[in-house]
Design a protein around this motif. Structure first.
Motif, short mmCIF file in Angstrom:
data_model
loop_
_atom_site.label_atom_id
_atom_site.label_comp_id
_atom_site.label_asym_id
_atom_site.label_seq_id
_atom_site.Cartn_x
_atom_site.Cartn_y
_atom_site.Cartn_z
N UNK A 16 32.43 -18.26 35.29
CA UNK A 16 31.34 -17.56 34.59
C UNK A 16 31.36 -16.04 34.76
N UNK A 17 32.53 -15.45 34.97
CA UNK A 17 32.58 -13.99 35.04
C UNK A 17 33.11 -13.39 33.75
N UNK A 18 33.46 -14.24 32.79
CA UNK A 18 34.03 -13.74 31.55
C UNK A 18 35.52 -13.51 31.66
N UNK A 19 36.14 -14.15 32.63
CA UNK A 19 37.57 -13.98 32.85
C UNK A 19 38.37 -14.48 31.65
N UNK A 20 37.98 -15.66 31.13
CA UNK A 20 38.72 -16.21 30.01
C UNK A 20 38.51 -15.38 28.75
N UNK A 21 37.29 -14.85 28.56
CA UNK A 21 37.04 -13.95 27.43
C UNK A 21 37.98 -12.76 27.51
N UNK A 22 38.11 -12.21 28.71
CA UNK A 22 38.98 -11.05 28.90
C UNK A 22 40.42 -11.42 28.58
N UNK A 27 45.20 -10.94 25.18
CA UNK A 27 46.42 -11.56 24.66
C UNK A 27 46.30 -11.97 23.20
N UNK A 28 45.09 -11.96 22.64
CA UNK A 28 44.93 -12.44 21.28
C UNK A 28 45.29 -13.90 21.22
N UNK A 29 46.03 -14.30 20.19
CA UNK A 29 46.37 -15.72 20.11
C UNK A 29 47.77 -16.00 20.66
N UNK A 45 49.15 -18.88 29.93
CA UNK A 45 49.83 -17.60 29.99
C UNK A 45 49.82 -16.98 28.61
N UNK A 46 49.96 -15.66 28.58
CA UNK A 46 49.99 -14.96 27.31
C UNK A 46 50.75 -13.65 27.47
N UNK A 47 50.95 -12.99 26.36
CA UNK A 47 51.66 -11.70 26.41
C UNK A 47 50.67 -10.58 26.14
N UNK A 48 50.74 -9.55 26.97
CA UNK A 48 49.82 -8.42 26.84
C UNK A 48 50.66 -7.18 26.70
N UNK A 49 50.41 -6.41 25.66
CA UNK A 49 51.18 -5.18 25.46
C UNK A 49 50.39 -4.00 26.00
N UNK A 50 50.98 -3.30 26.96
CA UNK A 50 50.31 -2.16 27.60
C UNK A 50 50.43 -0.92 26.70
N UNK A 51 49.61 0.11 26.96
CA UNK A 51 49.64 1.31 26.10
C UNK A 51 51.03 1.94 26.01
N UNK A 57 53.66 -10.42 31.12
CA UNK A 57 53.13 -11.78 31.09
C UNK A 57 51.77 -11.79 31.76
N UNK A 58 50.77 -12.29 31.08
CA UNK A 58 49.45 -12.38 31.68
C UNK A 58 49.16 -13.85 32.01
N UNK A 59 48.83 -14.11 33.28
CA UNK A 59 48.56 -15.49 33.71
C UNK A 59 47.07 -15.61 33.99
N UNK A 60 46.43 -16.57 33.34
CA UNK A 60 45.00 -16.79 33.58
C UNK A 60 44.87 -17.88 34.64
N UNK A 61 44.56 -17.48 35.87
CA UNK A 61 44.43 -18.49 36.94
C UNK A 61 43.10 -19.21 36.80
N UNK A 62 43.00 -20.45 37.33
CA UNK A 62 41.73 -21.18 37.21
C UNK A 62 40.59 -20.41 37.88
N UNK A 63 39.41 -20.47 37.28
CA UNK A 63 38.26 -19.80 37.87
C UNK A 63 37.91 -20.44 39.21
N UNK A 64 37.73 -19.62 40.23
CA UNK A 64 37.47 -20.16 41.56
C UNK A 64 36.62 -19.18 42.36
N UNK A 65 35.76 -19.72 43.23
CA UNK A 65 34.88 -18.86 44.02
C UNK A 65 35.61 -18.27 45.23
#
Lengths: 721, 80
Positions: A16-22, A27-29, A45-51, A57-65
């Motif tokens: 619930x921190x908005x990690x997945x939204x970010x 990464x878009x689609x 995982x997704x691809x993120x293009x920096x400026x 490679x962007x890895x979305x780890x599971x949300x955890x406390x």
């Protein structure tokens, strides 16, 4: 820095921190979803293009406390950050997504992650909410104190993502590490002991942060990764914790106490302003109603009513549309293939008919998932689990099982998919295993046929309705004790998690995220229809179709011409089909297997129906239609099938001449269908969500249960009659 | 007036409490501790589920639900 490899950045944060939204925003689609090797934790995982044009490679780890590595999710997070995940090198940087409103608790996770030695950038998310609530946090001051870049972001409106990208680009060069606590002597000594025993003497590859996990966490999942066997490592771990204890620290409490003692002074003056916030939040006021012991329950029941009513009413027209489309497609394709009857039957009855029968459920699944996504995104799902928990706790489940089980009354497949919201692996496993006992809508045709033919005419509408209710209830009745048994007997590697659950702040759901989830589950469903389901229907079709010697048709036609010359061509064709079916592989198999079902009162034709229905229970209607020589195109309201069933007589054996169907047989068939796992799709989904072993166990277990219950029903029924 | 420690599961009224003792051996409590529920932390009892179990507590701006059997392992004192 290594330049020939694509850099990787991990995203970590509390739920619930908005990690997945970010993640979606960055990464878009361009995302891939899979599983981490060997575990059922979703890997995104997704691809993120920096400026500067660099792609990471962007890895979305599971949300955890926290990283206390009790659950699979936490273990995966530790493994990935430490570079010990089988499928990924250690990330070059980790972005910790922090909810401004829960700064202290969120930074605890960041602090644990920093021990694994990964450079870090902190995204202070939900900045807008904080601003609205008058919460001002000096991000520059925080940055100075923590030693890593701190970037305010609002993931849902893209605010701050540019600044985040720049901070990450710079941090990939400068590699900043979050300030770490200075641990007291006792902790240092215990860690030193572990380092010596495990790394120096046994050659384990462990980072400092992983040693801490082994020391601080009572049953750390990190231990399972070690080469050192359990009997050898357990005494070492115990000894290390004893050292900590002798140094004056309760091992279970040491880390929380010491880490917060370290974090608090860094945050205290920053958080003082937070304390001045009003005492009762908006969410809490809403909860005064929604968690009220009377009104809260009423709202909950009302909401569930609306959800499930919509699953039927909204999806109905779409389902008719798909059914109509499938029928038209069958006619259309069949028209081309009249010259080759076998191919025609394969395409029309097998592929189109079979896959179509599965695809029909797509609208129901989408409607249900729309509501589940909505309830989750708003934060209500946790409240539903809170209200329902007591109902489930005695059997080892928790409140989060409620919605998946209720969904299973429509169809077990979305229900099983919905168990992904249950974080406790043991409760999730049990919920999946009992979900097929909830009477799904595909059983309804069977009930309607049997009740319409044998109960309603004799006992009237009231008893008919009661029977229908009883059939829906019998599964629930058995599910409770079964869950309790499973809870007692599940192997220890399916661990149970403590039930502490956050009631997150309510928020306005984002349509794009709901759309994203619907797209994901819809496409998964369609892919399954095209692969597993398609293959299975072809097999069943073949078993019902072959062998098909032309002499048989001639023989049937010749006999018919002699004995009953008044038959219409259609009736004659039905007879031919029935004759073919009787000597098809499935027909022969049905005759061989019939003795097994004899105690439940089934003749060989019912047995074929039952056997053919294992891929999908609805098939019994069309199979009974074929076997009782009416032709395949029949539905449960068809008076012809009803009358034919009630007129059917035993052809041979001790009861030759008696009616096959009587009340006990009808009840026994219904009970069998109510409990049996006659759904190839469900078996496949269980295999995918858990393991093939569980799917097989569930299949044989429920089939055995159904057989026993059907035999009991028939025998008791006959005895009473 | 001496302040009597109470078990969190026995509390039925609104008000502010301070944690005096926690059983860190209980996995639920250990989890809450990593979220900042430590001795001296202030908390409020915000909600009770229809049958009185589980309960919801608020501390540090976050609301957590926990079962009564686990709440029994937390001792608090009333501070207002």
């Amino acid at each position: 820095m290594n330049t020939d490899r694509q850099l990787s950045v991990a995203l970590i944060g509390n739920p619930n921190t908005g990690k997945t939204s970010l993640f979606n925003m960055l990464t878009g689609l361009q995302q891939q979803v899979g599983n981490y090797a060997g575990v059922t934790v979703e890997k995104k995982t997704g691809t993120w293009t920096l400026p500067n044009g660099e792609r990471v490679d962007l890895i979305d780890l599971p949300g955890t406390y926290n990283l206390n590595a009790v659950s699979l999710d936490e273990r995966v997070a530790v493994d990935v950050l430490a570079g010990h995940s089988a499928d990924a090198a250690p990330p070059d940087l980790v972005i910790v997504v922090v909810d401004v409103e829960n700064l202290r608790r969120n930074l605890y996770l960041a602090s644990q992650a920093s021990e694994l030695g990964v450079p870090m950038v902190i995204a202070l998310n939900c900045w807008d909410v904080a601003e609205r609530k008058g919460l001002q946090i000096d991000s520059k001051l925080l940055e100075q104190r923590l030693g890593v870049p701190v970037v305010p972001t609002v993931a849902r409106t893209r605010r701050g993502t540019g600044a985040l990208a720049e901070a990450v680009t710079r941090a990939l060069e400068t590699r900043p590490i979050l300030v770490r606590p200075r641990w007291p002597e006792a902790v240092m000594e215990s860690l030193e002991y572990l380092r010596d025993e495990l790394i120096t003497q046994r050659g384990e590859a462990l980072r400092e942060g992983e040693l801490q996990r082994l020391l601080f966490d009572k049953r750390s999942a990190v231990a399972e990764r070690l080469k050192t066997t359990a009997p050898e490592r357990e005494p070492i771990l115990r000894r290390a914790r004893e050292k900590l204890h002798m140094g004056g620290y309760q091992p279970d409490a040491a880390e929380s106490l010491l880490r917060y003692r370290f974090l608090n002074p860094l945050l205290n003056d920053i958080l003082e302003r937070q304390a001045a916030m009003k005492k009762r939040s908006t969410s809490e006021s809403i909860d005064q109603l929604l968690l009220h012991r009377v009104w809260g329950l009423l709202v909950f029941v009302g909401m569930m009513y609306v959800v499930f009513q919509s699953v039927y009413t909204w999806a109905g027209p779409l389902m008719d549309l798909i059914e109509g489309g499938v029928g038209k497609l069958g006619d259309f394709a069949g028209g081309f293939l009249t010259a080759t009857p076998m191919l025609q039957s394969l395409v029309v009855d097998g592929v189109i008919g079979g896959v179509g029968a599965f695809l029909v459920f797509l609208p129901q699944i989408l409607v249900l998932f729309f509501f589940i996504a909505l309830l989750e995104e708003t934060g209500y799902m946790a409240r539903a689990a809170f209200l329902m928990d007591k109902l489930f706790s005695w059997s080892g489940l928790n409140g989060k099982s409620f919605v998946p089980l209720l969904s299973s009354f429509a169809c077990a497949i979305p229900g099983i998919l919905a168990t992904r919201t249950i974080s406790d692996p043991k409760a999730r496993c049990i919920t999946i295993l009992i979900a097929p006992l909830m009477s799904c809508s595909a059983r309804l045709p069977v009930y309607l046929l049997m009740i319409g033919a044998f109960i309603e005419p004799q006992y009237g509408a009231a008893i008919a309705g009661l029977t229908l209710f009883a059939m829906h209830f019998i599964g629930v009745l058995l599910a409770g004790p079964l869950a309790w048994l499973l809870h007692r007997s599940l192997p220890p590697y399916v661990t149970s998690q403590p039930f502490v659950m956050e009631l997150p702040h309510y928020r306005v759901p984002q349509l794009s995220r709901i759309g994203h989830r619907l797209y994901k589950c819809g496409s998964e469903f369609i892919i399954r229809a095209g692969t597993v389901i398609c293959a299975m229907t072809i097999v069943i079709w073949a078993l019902l179709y072959f062998p098909r010697p032309p002499e048989l048709a001639e023989a049937v036609e010749a006999t018919a011409a002699e004995t009953s010359p008044a038959l219409s061509p259609a009736q004659l064709e039905h007879r031919v089909n029935a004759a073919y079916l009787e000597q098809s592989f499935m027909g022969r198999f049905g005759r061989t297997v019939q003795p097994i079902f004899a105690p439940a009162g089934y003749d060989w034709k019912i047995t074929i129906g039952v056997l053919a229905s294992f891929p999908a229970r609805e098939i019994i209607i069309s199979t009974l239609g074929i076997t009782y020589a009416l032709g395949g195109e029949i539905d449960e309201g068809s008076d012809d099938l009803r009358t034919t069933l009630s007129k059917a007589k035993w052809e041979s054996g001790p009861r030759a001449g008696e009616a096959v169907f009587n009340l006990p047989v009808a009840l026994s068939i219904m009970v069998f269908f109510a409990l049996c796992m006659q759904c190839g799709a469900t078996v496949a989904v269980i295999a995918k969500e858990l393991h093939w072993g569980w799917a097989a166990g569930s299949f044989f277990g429920l089939t055995a249960l159904a057989w026993v219950a059907a035999v009991l029903t028939y025998q008791i029924g006959m005895w009473l009659a | 007036m001496p302040i009597l420690p109470m078990r969190l599961d026995r509390i039925k009224k609104d008000g502010l409490f301070r944690v005096t003792k926690l059983d860190s051996g209980n996995p639920c409590i250990a989890r809450l501790m990593t979220m900042g529920l430590l001795p001296d932390q202030e908390l409020r009892l915000t909600h009770e589920a229809p049958l009185g179990d589980p309960i919801a507590i608020e501390f540090n701006g976050c609301q957590m639900s926990l079962r009564i059997e686990d709440a029994a392992r937390i001792e608090v004192e009333a501070i207002g």
